[in-house]
Scaffold this active site. Structure first.
Site, PDB file in Angstrom:
ATOM      1  N   CYS A 114       0.817  -1.221   0.000  1.00 12.03           N
ATOM      2  CA  CYS A 114       0.000   0.000   0.000  1.00 12.03           C
ATOM      3  C   CYS A 114       0.851   1.273   0.000  1.00 12.03           C
ATOM      4  O   CYS A 114       0.366   2.350  -0.337  1.00 12.03           O
ATOM      5  CB  CYS A 114      -0.950   0.008   1.189  1.00 12.03           C
ATOM      6  SG  CYS A 114      -2.133  -1.340   1.117  1.00 12.03           S
ATOM      7  N   HIS A 250      -3.256   7.600   1.794  1.00 10.35           N
ATOM      8  CA  HIS A 250      -3.668   6.264   1.350  1.00 10.35           C
ATOM      9  C   HIS A 250      -5.083   6.042   1.868  1.00 10.35           C
ATOM     10  O   HIS A 250      -5.391   6.350   3.023  1.00 10.35           O
ATOM     11  CB  HIS A 250      -2.703   5.226   1.931  1.00 10.35           C
ATOM     12  CG  HIS A 250      -3.163   3.819   1.738  1.00 10.35           C
ATOM     13  ND1 HIS A 250      -3.625   3.356   0.528  1.00 10.35           N
ATOM     14  CD2 HIS A 250      -3.244   2.766   2.603  1.00 10.35           C
ATOM     15  CE1 HIS A 250      -3.959   2.082   0.654  1.00 10.35           C
ATOM     16  NE2 HIS A 250      -3.739   1.704   1.900  1.00 10.35           N
ATOM     17  N   ASN A 280     -10.080   0.163  -0.468  1.00 10.61           N
ATOM     18  CA  ASN A 280      -8.617   0.211  -0.380  1.00 10.61           C
ATOM     19  C   ASN A 280      -8.043  -0.401  -1.659  1.00 10.61           C
ATOM     20  O   ASN A 280      -8.138  -1.611  -1.865  1.00 10.61           O
ATOM     21  CB  ASN A 280      -8.168  -0.563   0.862  1.00 10.61           C
ATOM     22  CG  ASN A 280      -6.664  -0.514   1.070  1.00 10.61           C
ATOM     23  OD1 ASN A 280      -5.909  -0.146   0.164  1.00 10.61           O
ATOM     24  ND2 ASN A 280      -6.236  -0.887   2.255  1.00 10.61           N
TER      25      ASN A 280
HETATM   26  O1  UT7 Z   1      -3.899  -0.653   3.395  1.00  8.99           O
HETATM   27  C1  UT7 Z   1      -3.131  -1.391   4.277  1.00  8.99           C
HETATM   28  C2  UT7 Z   1      -3.426  -1.010   5.624  1.00  8.99           C
HETATM   29  N1  UT7 Z   1      -4.673  -1.586   6.080  1.00  8.99           N
HETATM   30  C3  UT7 Z   1      -5.392  -0.895   6.912  1.00  8.99           C
HETATM   31  O2  UT7 Z   1      -5.062   0.231   7.163  1.00  8.99           O
HETATM   32  C4  UT7 Z   1      -6.559  -1.551   7.590  1.00  8.99           C
HETATM   33  C5  UT7 Z   1      -6.468  -1.260   9.062  1.00  8.99           C
HETATM   34  N2  UT7 Z   1      -7.558  -1.793   9.857  1.00  8.99           N
HETATM   35  C6  UT7 Z   1      -8.845  -1.395   9.732  1.00  8.99           C
HETATM   36  O3  UT7 Z   1      -9.187  -0.620   8.871  1.00  8.99           O
HETATM   37  C7  UT7 Z   1      -9.826  -1.877  10.771  1.00  8.99           C
HETATM   38  O4  UT7 Z   1      -9.145  -2.523  11.811  1.00  8.99           O
HETATM   39  C8  UT7 Z   1     -10.907  -2.844  10.193  1.00  8.99           C
HETATM   40  C9  UT7 Z   1     -11.873  -2.075   9.301  1.00  8.99           C
HETATM   41  C10 UT7 Z   1     -10.231  -3.951   9.407  1.00  8.99           C
HETATM   42  C11 UT7 Z   1     -11.718  -3.474  11.317  1.00  8.99           C
HETATM   43  O5  UT7 Z   1     -12.254  -2.497  12.157  1.00  8.99           O
HETATM   44  P1  UT7 Z   1     -12.144  -2.652  13.760  1.00  8.99           P
HETATM   45  O6  UT7 Z   1     -12.898  -1.550  14.349  1.00  8.99           O
HETATM   46  O7  UT7 Z   1     -10.675  -2.726  14.078  1.00  8.99           O
HETATM   47  O8  UT7 Z   1     -12.898  -4.003  14.002  1.00  8.99           O
HETATM   48  P2  UT7 Z   1     -12.344  -5.351  14.665  1.00  8.99           P
HETATM   49  O9  UT7 Z   1     -11.344  -5.995  13.781  1.00  8.99           O
HETATM   50  O10 UT7 Z   1     -11.984  -5.064  16.067  1.00  8.99           O
HETATM   51  O11 UT7 Z   1     -13.650  -6.229  14.635  1.00  8.99           O
HETATM   52  C12 UT7 Z   1     -14.761  -5.905  15.441  1.00  8.99           C
HETATM   53  C13 UT7 Z   1     -15.790  -7.011  15.262  1.00  8.99           C
HETATM   54  C14 UT7 Z   1     -15.234  -8.420  15.425  1.00  8.99           C
HETATM   55  O12 UT7 Z   1     -16.211  -9.169  16.094  1.00  8.99           O
HETATM   56  P3  UT7 Z   1     -16.021  -9.489  17.657  1.00  8.99           P
HETATM   57  O13 UT7 Z   1     -14.728 -10.242  17.775  1.00  8.99           O
HETATM   58  O14 UT7 Z   1     -16.005  -8.157  18.343  1.00  8.99           O
HETATM   59  O15 UT7 Z   1     -17.241 -10.315  17.956  1.00  8.99           O
HETATM   60  C15 UT7 Z   1     -15.143  -8.922  14.015  1.00  8.99           C
HETATM   61  O16 UT7 Z   1     -15.318 -10.315  13.922  1.00  8.99           O
HETATM   62  O17 UT7 Z   1     -16.344  -6.938  13.948  1.00  8.99           O
HETATM   63  C16 UT7 Z   1     -16.311  -8.237  13.347  1.00  8.99           C
HETATM   64  N3  UT7 Z   1     -16.162  -8.085  11.912  1.00  8.99           N
HETATM   65  C17 UT7 Z   1     -17.209  -7.887  11.087  1.00  8.99           C
HETATM   66  N4  UT7 Z   1     -18.523  -7.802  11.333  1.00  8.99           N
HETATM   67  C18 UT7 Z   1     -19.325  -7.584  10.272  1.00  8.99           C
HETATM   68  C19 UT7 Z   1     -15.028  -8.092  11.180  1.00  8.99           C
HETATM   69  N5  UT7 Z   1     -15.321  -7.910   9.887  1.00  8.99           N
HETATM   70  C20 UT7 Z   1     -16.671  -7.783   9.805  1.00  8.99           C
HETATM   71  C21 UT7 Z   1     -17.567  -7.571   8.745  1.00  8.99           C
HETATM   72  N6  UT7 Z   1     -18.874  -7.462   9.018  1.00  8.99           N
HETATM   73  N7  UT7 Z   1     -17.155  -7.430   7.457  1.00  8.99           N
END
Ligand code: UT7
Length: 323
Positions: A114, A250, A280
């Site tokens: 990225c 980005h 992304n």
């Molecule tokens: O370009 C390269 C760099 N990449 C990035 O910059 C990405 C960086 N990370 C992010 O953008 C965020 O961390 C995410 C968008 C990937 C996730 O957001 P978050 O607020 O960090 O959520 P999380 O990973 O803590 O997940 C929260 C909950 C989890 O459930 P539990 O464990 O709390 O029950 C996940 O299983 O959301 C769940 N979850 C989803 N739920 C519905 C994860 N993906 C999904 C989904 N739909 N698509």
């Protein structure tokens, strides 16, 4: 006299197929509401079957040449950032060179995921200021839809395909921050963080693999490291935050974009945001945002633009450009 790399052309290309968040609701335990609120993404484009990264890159490059009023043989080089090249080799850049009908100069790929476009800009700038090339097409192009695990809801809803291109040209400057062109570059990587964002396959393992990400961990690194690298690049250029007209980050997650802007002391009125429409697109996200931002009238001649990105590696960096 100082040689500066000045932006003289911009273009982008997005595949025709637009996929709204709601499309994932049929196959995954997810919702438009979750995707929008956690990432800011509303839709993304996916390449058609048989449509490759070099196809997208060629179209973006053609649009940039048309906008600049140049032809392919006016270029000395093509530097293409991608992690999803058509083939293991030759480079996607040489495929674009052939497709554009460019019969001179040289072309190569840069792979920093990225952060790839930042690394490509840095390479192109080094070639220009050292006198090895006078006009370079810098492209970011990706088909990340090809490395998605469609059963992994935590990654497959976040990425998209696309390409953006910028033409840099050597122009004389004074060495002062009032010059047009690239004013500074800051590059960083730390290979210790390999396991938080990677593809679990590759040529040497004889598999293609899928993108794997510990989103929360990457998020934590992103806000801190992006603000840090942007600040370092600004310091090198002698630019204070109140001199910045636009941050072109980005486009991975609106919350990372907002967090970084806040750390830099800038309101969102100074940030070009396209993540809602593109998702992304890895190395393509910054040139796409630059091109779309310029089309919207957000970026104009003389503006100070700070671009920053982070991705797998981890690799991250920033470039300060006076438009
Ligand atoms: O370009 C390269 C760099 N990449 C990035 O910059 C990405 C960086 N990370 C992010 O953008 C965020 O961390 C995410 C968008 C990937 C996730 O957001 P978050 O607020 O960090 O959520 P999380 O990973 O803590 O997940 C929260 C909950 C989890 O459930 P539990 O464990 O709390 O029950 C996940 O299983 O959301 C769940 N979850 C989803 N739920 C519905 C994860 N993906 C999904 C989904 N739909 N698509």
């Amino acid at each position: 006299m100082t040689i500066r790399s000045v932006v003289v052309g911009l273009g982008h290309y997005l595949p025709q197929r637009v996929v709204p968040n709601s499309e994932f609701e049929a196959t995954l335990d997810t919702s438009d509401e979750w995707i929008k609120s956690r990432s800011g993404i509303e839709r993304r484009h996916f390449a058609a079957e048989g449509e490759t990264t070099s196809d997208l890159a060629t179209k973006a490059a053609q649009n940039a040449l048309a906008q600049a009023g140049l032809t392919a043989n006016d270029l000395d080089a093509i530097v293409l950032a991608t992690s999803t090249a058509d083939l293991t080799f030759p480079s996607a850049a040489t495929m674009v060179q052939a497709a554009l009908g460019m019969t001179r100069g040289f072309a190569f790929d840069v792979q920093a995921v990225c952060a790839g476009f930042i690394y490509a800009l840095a390479n192109a700038n080094a070639l220009i200021v050292s006198g090895q090339a006078r006009r370079i097409m810098v492209i970011g192009a990706e088909t990340f839809s090809r490395i998605m695990d469609w059963s992994d809801r935590s990654t497959c809803v976040l990425f998209g395909d696309g390409a953006g291109a910028v033409i840099l040209e050597a122009q004389d400057g004074t060495g002062d921050k009032s010059d047009r062109g690239i004013l500074s570059v800051d590059l960083n990587s730390d290979g210790q963080h390999r396991d938080i964002l990677y593809v679990d396959g590759g040529v040497s393992t004889q598999t293609t693999g899928f993108l794997r990400m510990q989103g929360k961990e990457v998020f934590r690194h992103a806000v801190e490291k992006l603000a840090q690298t942007a600040t370092q690049a600004m310091d090198k250029a002698g630019i204070a935050s109140d001199e910045i007209d636009w941050i072109v980050p980005h486009q991975a997650n609106i919350r990372i974009i907002q967090g970084t802007a806040k750390k830099l002391g800038l309101s969102m009125d100074h940030v070009v945001v396209t993540v809602q429409d593109h998702g992304n697109t890895s190395a393509a996200s910054i040139p796409l945002a630059l091109s779309v931002g310029a089309e919207r009238g957000q970026i104009s001649r003389g503006d100070v633009v700070v671009t920053e990105a982070i991705g797998g590696g981890l690799a991250w960096g920033a470039v300060v450009i006076r438009w």
